[in-house]
Design an enzyme around this catalytic site. Structure first.
Site, PDB file in Angstrom:
ATOM      1  N   GLU A   1       0.843  -1.200   0.000  1.00 58.35           N
ATOM      2  CA  GLU A   1       0.000   0.000   0.000  1.00 58.35           C
ATOM      3  C   GLU A   1       0.876   1.246   0.000  1.00 58.35           C
ATOM      4  OE1 GLU A   1      -3.276   2.396   2.737  1.00 58.35           O
ATOM      5  OE2 GLU A   1      -2.859   0.281   3.137  1.00 58.35           O
TER       6      GLU A   1
ATOM      7  N   HIS B   1      -2.546  10.345  -1.804  1.00 52.94           N
ATOM      8  CA  HIS B   1      -2.700   9.021  -2.405  1.00 52.94           C
ATOM      9  C   HIS B   1      -2.670   9.092  -3.930  1.00 52.94           C
ATOM     10  CE1 HIS B   1      -3.530   5.935   0.729  1.00 52.94           C
ATOM     11  NE2 HIS B   1      -3.645   7.027   1.485  1.00 52.94           N
TER      12      HIS B   1
END
EC number: 1.1.1.34
Length: 887
Positions: free
Chosen positions: A558, A865
């Site tokens: 991630e 992100h």
């Protein structure tokens, strides 16, 4: 019936090795002592003159006796030479132990039989050596050496005794009866020789049934490599011994032996009690006469030296035949130890080699939280990848083919390009000089003979032949690693078997498997292995916790997670660091039992809650481990079902296996007090393990940890890019109110599971336990003189974690644990390493919470992100994470 009795005997002896060994040695010494104190006090040559003894010695056939001794020494030499071909130092050591103690017992019997006169040993020992048979002892040792754990050692010894015991008993009986016929011949020397032979057989049988299995169990228990939690004596070459020895002896042969035994018993009965009911002299008396011990031929003399000096001089003084015998023994010993080493190594290289134990450096003794400077050895290199300019040019799909193993002298570990589709299959073992494999697979029968041959083995078979045997069900696919000469070849063959069954044969081309230490995986971490999964490992830190700095490894795919956690660590460090405490330490297991009625269950519940009931259960529980100590019981019932939650400390291990073993023993003890109690399951989901449960959130499980820090207002503004007021507001409405609205259990946090799982994967923990371990409540409030500083705390009641056992035995995971200084067990304070790791987890979770909550408060989450968690690579052109193909 007999097999069951021998199995019970073997299990008892293997389970109580110290008691059996001490008892056997004590009995042997008692036999000698009783004879020394109660026997004849006339000793030839010391205080009595025995002229007949000299006459007998002069008249005896010295040449025949010398030849017998030499043959006996050669016989033992060849037996040990055959054992050495097996390639196990443990087989040799255990067989030597068997020989030495057997001779000691036999010598004791002879001394007792001949009334403490040592001269008889000169004639007796050759017969003992000629009759000793190490095949049974080595077979039993192979059973034990094929085990993966000490419990399996005991079970395999019991199984070996069940298989070998009846046969060995019958053989010993037949040998005694056959040799015993010579004691009725009337020829004095033959009678004495046969008497020695019978005593030799009985001594061997006694040692094999008592002392030997106990010693095997004890030696293997003491030789375990405790730091790794894995036995260093586990031999892959002997993994087939259970199947090989399972074949019972020929029943026809057994029946013939029994008929012979009955016939010989009748012969002995007729000769001893019917034909000659009053024999004039016993064999013992004749042996004494032969050795000059009869009183009518002796006269008393004054001893010139003490008794021990007399015996010492007799042992030192040597005749010509003794010089010849000793010289032969020394020559063979020198040849065996020094000149056969190279030959043995060459021979072993052509066999199934024994898996080398993992070599690990010694740990520092002055600190329980120790670091090891060197982790990876030459033969334990981790996989590395190298850039190959030809990979990007040639993008055709390649089908997995058998690999050619790299030369052992290569100092670099790389993924090797697979053979092209036109390349002929090459076996991993075919690179040894002098081994030529056929281009076409041989018949299954011939391949089986080669595989089971001690001189050849799997190295002399091609991959195609091994696959052929697997498809024919001669080799179980799950046993490939143990039957091949290397674990890696077993994995390679399994990949070939699997690729042939897949819709896309090239599916495994980017799943690596080369240059991995599978010896730590087998029997501990994974089965049916086809490779390993490389996961990126990042580092967050330094995390300033309790006055120390830690670089925290995190394995994750991630994006932003490591970067965000790293920002939180920086904020904590600039604020002076975090503080932590372990509030509780106890793993739990919650079995479910059933009684006939609910009232009976209530009665058991009441009894368990009394001090007497708890003491009984605790005694049984604590007896199963030197670390497990029962702390408390939490009992509830549902109808007639009773749920008992046992909580115990487990040292530095996560402890599920340890506490399950103790729980089982405690339940069996409970059944003794309540016979109607029925054990439904050792785990009744009342633990609760790997499932969301309020009981873990309330009662705690594993380590309960709290961590806190104060972040100055300046750091909140400059590093976290927000304000204390905004963070407190978001925390209340997101982590507290939002989680309550969702009906969350233990989820009063932003993303604790992210950090917990990343650390768990990096450090060899059970990743599934992130379910309970991620229970966390994050609290924030304004503090300081102007209420602009941020106070943050994280409370985690159920961190299930350990630093020994399971995945912590793997070298990459050990490297991550060493980064934190908590690898292995803490010898000074058992359990401290695991508790320290739990503190680090809680502190890192707090860092992650701090950074994510700041991003949410500032509105930066989506933007970060989009930058750090979205790949810009064209996946259509991607060759894979490994720069070279795995096969």
């Amino acid at each position: 019936m007999l097999s069951r009795l021998f199995r019970m005997h073997g299990l008892f002896v293997a389970s109580h090795p110290w008691e059996v060994i001490v008892g056997t040695v004590t009995l042997t010494i008692c036999m000698m002592s009783m004879n020394m104190f109660t026997g004849n006090n006339k000793i030839c040559g010391w205080n009595y003159e025995c002229p007949k003894f000299e006459e007998d010695v002069l008249s005896s056939d010295i040449i025949i006796l010398t030849i017998t001794r030499c043959i006996a020494i050669l016989y033992i030499y060849f037996q040990f030479q055959n054992l050495r071909q097996l390639g196990s130092k443990y087989i040799l050591g255990i067989a030597g132990l068997f020989t030495i103690f057997s001779s000691f017992v036999f010598s004791t019997v002879v001394i007792h039989f001949l009334d403490k006169e040592l001269t008889g040993l000169n004639e007796a020992l050759p017969f003992f050596l000629l009759l000793i048979d190490l095949s049974r002892a080595s077979a039993l040792a192979k059973f034990a050496l094929s085990s993966n754990s000490q419990d399996e050692v005991r079970e395999n010894i019991a199984r070996g005794m069940a298989i070998l015991g009846p046969t060995f008993t019958l053989d010993a009986l037949v040998e005694c009866l056959v040799i015993g016929v010579g004691t009725m011949s009337g020829v004095r020397q033959l009678e004495i020789m046969c008497c020695f032979g019978c005593m030799s057989v009985l001594a061997n049988y006694f040692v094999f049934m008592t002392f030997f299995p106990a010693c095997v169990s004890l030696v293997l228990e003491l030789s375990r490599e405790s730091r790794e939690g894995r036995p260093i004596w586990q031999l892959s070459h002997f993994a087939r011994v259970l199947e090989e020895e399972e074949n019972k002896p020929n029943p026809v042969t057994q029946r013939v032996k029994m008929i012979m035994s009955l016939g010989l018993v009748l012969v002995h009965a007729h000769s001893r009690w019917i034909a000659d009911p009053s024999p004039q002299n016993s064999t013992a008396e004749q042996s004494k006469v032969s050795l000059g011990l009869a009183e009518d031929v002796s006269k008393r003399i004054e001893p010139s030296v003490s008794l021990w000096q007399f015996y010492l001089s007799k042992m030192i003084s040597m005749d010509i035949e003794q010089v010849i015998t000793l010289s032969l023994a020394l020559l063979l010993a020198v040849k065996y130890i020094f000149f056969e080493q190279a030959e043995t190594e060459s021979t072993l290289s052509l066999k199934n080699p024994i898996t080398s134990p993992v070599v690990t450096p010694k740990k520092a003794q002055d600190n329980c939280c120790r670091r090891e400077p060197l982790l990876v050895r030459r033969n334990q290199k981790l996989s590395s990848v190298e850039e190959d300019p030809g990979v990007n040019q040639d993008r055709k799909v390649e089908v997995i083919k058998p690999l050619v193993a790299e030369a052992e002298t290569s100092g670099r570990a790389t993924f090797v390009l697979g053979a092209s589709a036109a390349s002929p299959p090459l076996a991993l073992g075919a690179q040894e000089p002098g081994i030529e494999l056929p281009s076409e697979p041989r018949p299954n029968e011939e391949c089986l003979q080669i595989l089971e041959s001690a001189e050849k083995g799997a190295k002399f078979l091609s991959d195609a032949e091994i696959i052929q045997l697997v498809n024919a069900k001669h080799i179980p696919a799950y046993k490939l690693e143990t039957l091949m000469e290397t674990h890696e070849r077993g994995v390679s063959i399994r990949r070939q078997l699997l690729s042939a069954k897949l819709a896309e044969p090239s599916s495994l081309q980017y799943l690596p498997y080369r240059d991995y230490n599978y010896s730590l995986v087998m029997g501990a971490c994974c089965e049916n292995v086809i490779g390993y999964m490389p996961i990126p490992v990042g580092v967050a830190g330094p995390l300033c916790l309790d006055g120390k700095e830690y670089q925290v490894p995190m394995a994750t795919t991630e994006g932003c997670l490591v970067a965000s956690t790293n920002r939180g660590c920086r904020a904590i460090s600039l604020g002076g660091g975090a503080s932590s405490r372990v509030l509780a330490d106890g793993m739990s297991r919650g079995p479910v039992v059933r009684l006939p009625r609910a009232c009976d269950s209530a009665e058991v519940k009441s009894w368990l809650e009394t001090p007497e009931g708890f003491a009984v259960v605790k005694e049984a529980f604590d007896s199963t481990s030197r670390f497990a100590r029962l702390q408390k019981l939490h009992v509830t019932l549902a109808g007639r079902n009773l749920y008992i939650r046992l909580q115990s400390k487990t040292g530095d291990a996560m402890g599920m296996n340890m506490i399950s073993k103790g729980t089982e023993k405690a339940l069996l003890k409970l059944q003794e007090f309540f016979p109607e109690l029925q054990i439904l399951a050792v785990s009744g989901n009342y633990c609760t393990d790997k499932k969301p449960a309020a009981i873990n959130w309330i009662e705690g499980r594993g380590k309960t940890v709290v961590c806190e820090a104060v972040i100055p207002a300046k750091v909140v503004r400059e590093v976290l890019k927000t304000t204390t007021e905004a963070m407190v507001d978001v925390n209340i409405n997101k982590n507290l109110v939002g989680s309550a609205m969702a009906g969350s259990i233990g989820g009063y946090n932003a993303h604790a599971a992210n950090i917990v799982t990343a650390i768990y994967i990096a450090c060899g923990q059970d990743a599934a336990q992130n379910v309970g371990s991620s229970n966390c409540i994050t609290l924030m409030e304004a503090s300081g003189p102007t209420n602009e500083d941020l106070y943050i705390s994280c409370t985690m009641p159920s961190i299930e974690i350990g630093t020994v056992g399971g995945g912590t035995n793997l070298l990459p995971q050990q490297a991550c644990l060493q980064m934190l200084g908590v690898q292995g067990a803490c010898k000074d304070n058992p359990g401290e390493n695991a508790r320290q790791l739990a503190r680090i987890v809680c502190g890192t979770v707090m860092a992650g919470e701090l950074s994510l909550m700041a991003a949410l408060a500032a509105g930066h989450l989506v933007r970060s992100h989009m930058v750090h968690n979205r790949s810009k690579i064209n996946l259509q052109d991607l060759q894979g994470t490994c720069t070279k193909k795995a096969a």
